[in-house]
Design a protein around this motif. Sequence first.
Motif, PDB file in Angstrom:
ATOM      1  N   MET A   1       0.833  -1.190   0.000  1.00 45.19           N
ATOM      2  CA  MET A   1       0.000   0.000   0.000  1.00 45.19           C
ATOM      3  C   MET A   1       0.874   1.249   0.000  1.00 45.19           C
ATOM      4  O   MET A   1       1.803   1.363   0.804  1.00 45.19           O
ATOM      5  CB  MET A   1      -0.898   0.019   1.242  1.00 45.19           C
ATOM      6  N   VAL A   2       0.568   2.182  -0.902  1.00 50.08           N
ATOM      7  CA  VAL A   2       1.189   3.501  -0.887  1.00 50.08           C
ATOM      8  C   VAL A   2       0.196   4.478  -0.275  1.00 50.08           C
ATOM      9  O   VAL A   2      -0.949   4.573  -0.717  1.00 50.08           O
ATOM     10  CB  VAL A   2       1.564   3.966  -2.308  1.00 50.08           C
ATOM     11  N   ALA A   3       0.624   5.187   0.755  1.00 53.33           N
ATOM     12  CA  ALA A   3      -0.171   6.267   1.348  1.00 53.33           C
ATOM     13  C   ALA A   3       0.419   7.591   0.860  1.00 53.33           C
ATOM     14  O   ALA A   3       1.586   7.876   1.112  1.00 53.33           O
ATOM     15  CB  ALA A   3      -0.128   6.187   2.869  1.00 53.33           C
ATOM     16  N   THR A   4      -0.381   8.369   0.139  1.00 44.03           N
ATOM     17  CA  THR A   4       0.083   9.632  -0.440  1.00 44.03           C
ATOM     18  C   THR A   4      -0.522  10.781   0.358  1.00 44.03           C
ATOM     19  O   THR A   4      -1.737  10.951   0.379  1.00 44.03           O
ATOM     20  CB  THR A   4      -0.332   9.736  -1.916  1.00 44.03           C
ATOM     21  N   CYS A   5       0.327  11.551   1.017  1.00 44.81           N
ATOM     22  CA  CYS A   5      -0.166  12.562   1.961  1.00 44.81           C
ATOM     23  C   CYS A   5      -0.905  13.704   1.275  1.00 44.81           C
ATOM     24  O   CYS A   5      -1.933  14.170   1.777  1.00 44.81           O
ATOM     25  CB  CYS A   5       0.993  13.121   2.776  1.00 44.81           C
ATOM     26  N   THR A   6      -0.398  14.184   0.140  1.00 43.35           N
ATOM     27  CA  THR A   6      -0.987  15.341  -0.531  1.00 43.35           C
ATOM     28  C   THR A   6      -1.272  15.032  -1.995  1.00 43.35           C
ATOM     29  O   THR A   6      -0.794  14.034  -2.530  1.00 43.35           O
ATOM     30  CB  THR A   6      -0.051  16.573  -0.471  1.00 43.35           C
TER      31      THR A   6
END
Length: 283
Positions: free
Chosen positions: A29-34
């Motif tokens: 999983m990639v969590a992209t903050c913005t």
Amino acid sequence: MAVHAHPDDESSKGAAMMARYAREGVEVMVATCTGGERGDVLNPKMDRPEVWRDLAEIRSKEMAAAREILGVQQAWLGFVDSGYLEGYTPARVDELPEDSFARVPVEVAAAPLVRLIREFRPQVVTTYDEQGGYPHADHIMCHTVTMEAFEAAGDPERYQEFGEPWQPSKLYYDMGFSKDRILAQHEAMLAAGLESPWAEAIEKWDWSRDKGGRVTTRVPCGEYFSIRDDALRAHATQVDPDGQWFRVPLDIQQKVWPTEDFELAKSLVETSLPEDDLFAGLR
């Protein structure tokens, strides 16, 4: 779970590692903050009025393409790009736009990441070091938020609205741009009779700031470098396909430095250093 500041960061930092693990059956999983809304258009071929007008939407589509190439899942944390401020330090946070990710209180900014950790239940989390890898406000904030969420996600007393606690076992920092790696590629290019894209940078860089000595874990993934590059090219507003990123031939990269490198920052399981696997101690 790899936590990144902007769309495109996942393809320039640890992408081949993710592609390898995904193809070995690991859920990634990639969590992209913005959303990268205040990013520049760094590819001259895309520097057009209509691109600037629709940059947020375009970057979202680029991210969708990149995650398909990498074979990973991806989630947006929903914050607004802080923009790039030359010479940024956290002491200058008030100079950023009011809606910036870097200006959100840490406990608020960590909340969606805590929720995602509890939903996805990763064993391993990767992010940037305490300096953000380089001093971009969003990268530094990404580090701060990840550290907060790593601890809080396993605490049943915190963020109770997000369900059952889950404690990841290991936390790593991306350590991709070491002096040794750059010099190895540079010297291999010269030995092959090719012009090195690193020549000018090597003369200008302050090597006293090199963090190569902090690397604890080198993950072999050279055979996935082409997938990494395809994912990076998918971010067409950010990456010039004829630019520096792609000037060292893959066969040279695979020969002289076939790993992506990390620093083990926290571990709740026993492991022996150096490692060649982010899941060392968990297999």
